[in-house]
Design a protein around this motif. Sequence first.
Motif, short mmCIF file in Angstrom:
data_model
loop_
_atom_site.label_atom_id
_atom_site.label_comp_id
_atom_site.label_asym_id
_atom_site.label_seq_id
_atom_site.Cartn_x
_atom_site.Cartn_y
_atom_site.Cartn_z
N VAL A 1 34.87 40.18 49.97
CA VAL A 1 36.10 40.35 50.76
C VAL A 1 35.65 40.91 52.11
O VAL A 1 35.50 42.11 52.28
CB VAL A 1 37.09 41.31 50.08
CG1 VAL A 1 38.40 41.36 50.86
CG2 VAL A 1 37.35 40.89 48.65
N PHE B 1 30.99 48.25 47.15
CA PHE B 1 32.25 48.94 46.81
C PHE B 1 33.44 48.37 47.59
O PHE B 1 33.41 48.29 48.81
CB PHE B 1 32.11 50.44 47.11
CG PHE B 1 33.37 51.22 46.82
CD1 PHE B 1 33.88 51.30 45.53
CD2 PHE B 1 34.05 51.87 47.84
CE1 PHE B 1 35.04 52.01 45.27
CE2 PHE B 1 35.22 52.58 47.59
CZ PHE B 1 35.72 52.65 46.30
N ASP B 2 34.41 47.95 46.85
CA ASP B 2 35.69 47.44 47.37
C ASP B 2 35.61 46.07 48.04
O ASP B 2 36.63 45.55 48.51
CB ASP B 2 36.34 48.42 48.36
CG ASP B 2 37.43 49.26 47.70
OD1 ASP B 2 37.53 49.23 46.45
OD2 ASP B 2 38.19 49.93 48.41
N VAL B 3 34.42 45.46 48.13
CA VAL B 3 34.33 44.15 48.79
C VAL B 3 33.70 43.06 47.92
O VAL B 3 33.94 41.88 48.16
CB VAL B 3 33.54 44.23 50.13
CG1 VAL B 3 34.18 45.23 51.09
CG2 VAL B 3 32.07 44.55 49.92
#
Lengths: 306, 306
Positions: free
Chosen positions: B151, B19-21
């Motif tokens: 990320v 999630f989110d990366v």
Amino acid sequence: MDEVKVFCPATIANVSCGFDVLGVALDSVGDEMVVRKIPKKGVFITKIEGQNLPLEAEKNVAGVAGFALLEKADYKGGFEIEINKKIKPGSGIGSSAASSTGAVWAMNHLLGNPFSKTDLVTFAMEGERLASDVAHADNVAPALFGNFTLVRSYTPLDIVPIKAPEELFATVIHPQIEIKTSDSRRILKTTLTMQTAIKQWGNLGGLIAGLLQNDYELIGRSLEDHIVEPIRSILIPGFDRVKKASLDAGALGAGISGSGPSIFALSRGRQNAEKVARAMKKVYETIGVEHDVHVSKINHEGVRII
Amino acid sequence: MDEVKVFCPATIANVSCGFDVLGVALDSVGDEMVVRKIPKKGVFITKIEGQNLPLEAEKNVAGVAGFALLEKADYKGGFEIEINKKIKPGSGIGSSAASSTGAVWAMNHLLGNPFSKTDLVTFAMEGERLASDVAHADNVAPALFGNFTLVRSYTPLDIVPIKAPEELFATVIHPQIEIKTSDSRRILKTTLTMQTAIKQWGNLGGLIAGLLQNDYELIGRSLEDHIVEPIRSILIPGFDRVKKASLDAGALGAGISGSGPSIFALSRGRQNAEKVARAMKKVYETIGVEHDVHVSKINHEGVRII
């Protein structure tokens, strides 16, 4: 074969960004153990050198791990164990895991290897449960497999070996104070913000990628811990100064080894790791903290016969 | 050279455990864009085919990303952009990221590549900010680099490319309902338990290790999401049935693509991915949900000239 002598490595758990899932084995620090088959059923600790630890098998992590194996083994006899305890209990470099893992690995070897490595982790985790109330695998797994290991999942247990780059070295400094693993777990929070969690899994992903791609700079950048280190480091004398000194001396990164109080740093090459050791040592000499220092290559094979 | 035509791939963000990366680029789904240098300063969207989207550059993600680049460029002129919008906005496979990324990559190319890939991610993230209020990078980065990208950190921005195994394919099914990224973010919790977080970073580590070691089984085991999927899947019609059907058909794993509503599955080999597509499709045909299905190899190069 009725007797085997093994070396079982010390280990650094968590490794900054991998709380409860990551660990790495050291090559030049570990327990030495002799394990012997005997006709009498049971596990018997016959000798412990180096440290004052209980000989009663029920109170000794190696004994408890051994019982867990014996319960599942198709074997009528028992084992004697002699431990040359080179890792100080409570130092935070997997002292209990080394003895537990060495015991079950040696027993399995003497029985002709009926159990898988995952089985052995499960048995050795019983030693961890005795030592810290929690049957964690993040020291046991690297002690057994060598290199880095990721505990992807506990239910079911899924251990992922991660090969370490050849030039990766660890420096560990152990301040002579005692922190119980159970205490150092108790002070941790049980919830965290999504933002902090996202940083952590970004870093863990980065560390795994850095290890598998031999990217030392990425390994260094990924050695961040926004969750445990800010809390546990308060219990460790001079933590911030020791960490800073290690980074200034060229370490890729540094953090708390397991639940502490030992502080670890990773470096590229032995020379750098030794320079880091001198820098860490100097901090503790300056502020007057008794300590041990270890410099070690990363262990690539885990527990081994000596 | 004053004009370039590019293909910029659709992407799956989050990929269950990241999630989110984490994100991954598709090879056979993406926007096509023509970008042209012009003497007049500014960014001008001259044509959009395929979808009804604003031509005003200030309201178009490609325009906004282009302005971010232009602001930093040593260039007196401007750019015209024509977009053949093949990815449906709101489908959850990085529609805005593809247009933003394609625009800035093409501009950089036409200017002789003065900007690094990390710079380009930063510019394209401004398009994401326009689309969803959050300047996230988990679609932009794989659209630019290809393969999987992690990320690791946003401050500073640290993108880690992760090569995908050669036989890895994605199946994506898009139910024709609209979920705004901003809405699907709002329903998420802002805290989580340590236990859940530990599972998530165990899985993310496992996925990265699986990708880099070509271990398809490990990739599959790691595609778990205990955080976002249980909440967001409620917004997606028939999610549980589609996911189950994909796994039963042999997918390694499946989950929500980005903020949804598309559902993705990863499979080993094109044949399996197509079998998974048929199984997913059948669920939506049975329960009567309009849908598109894509089967695609993982893209290994990111945005490219066509």
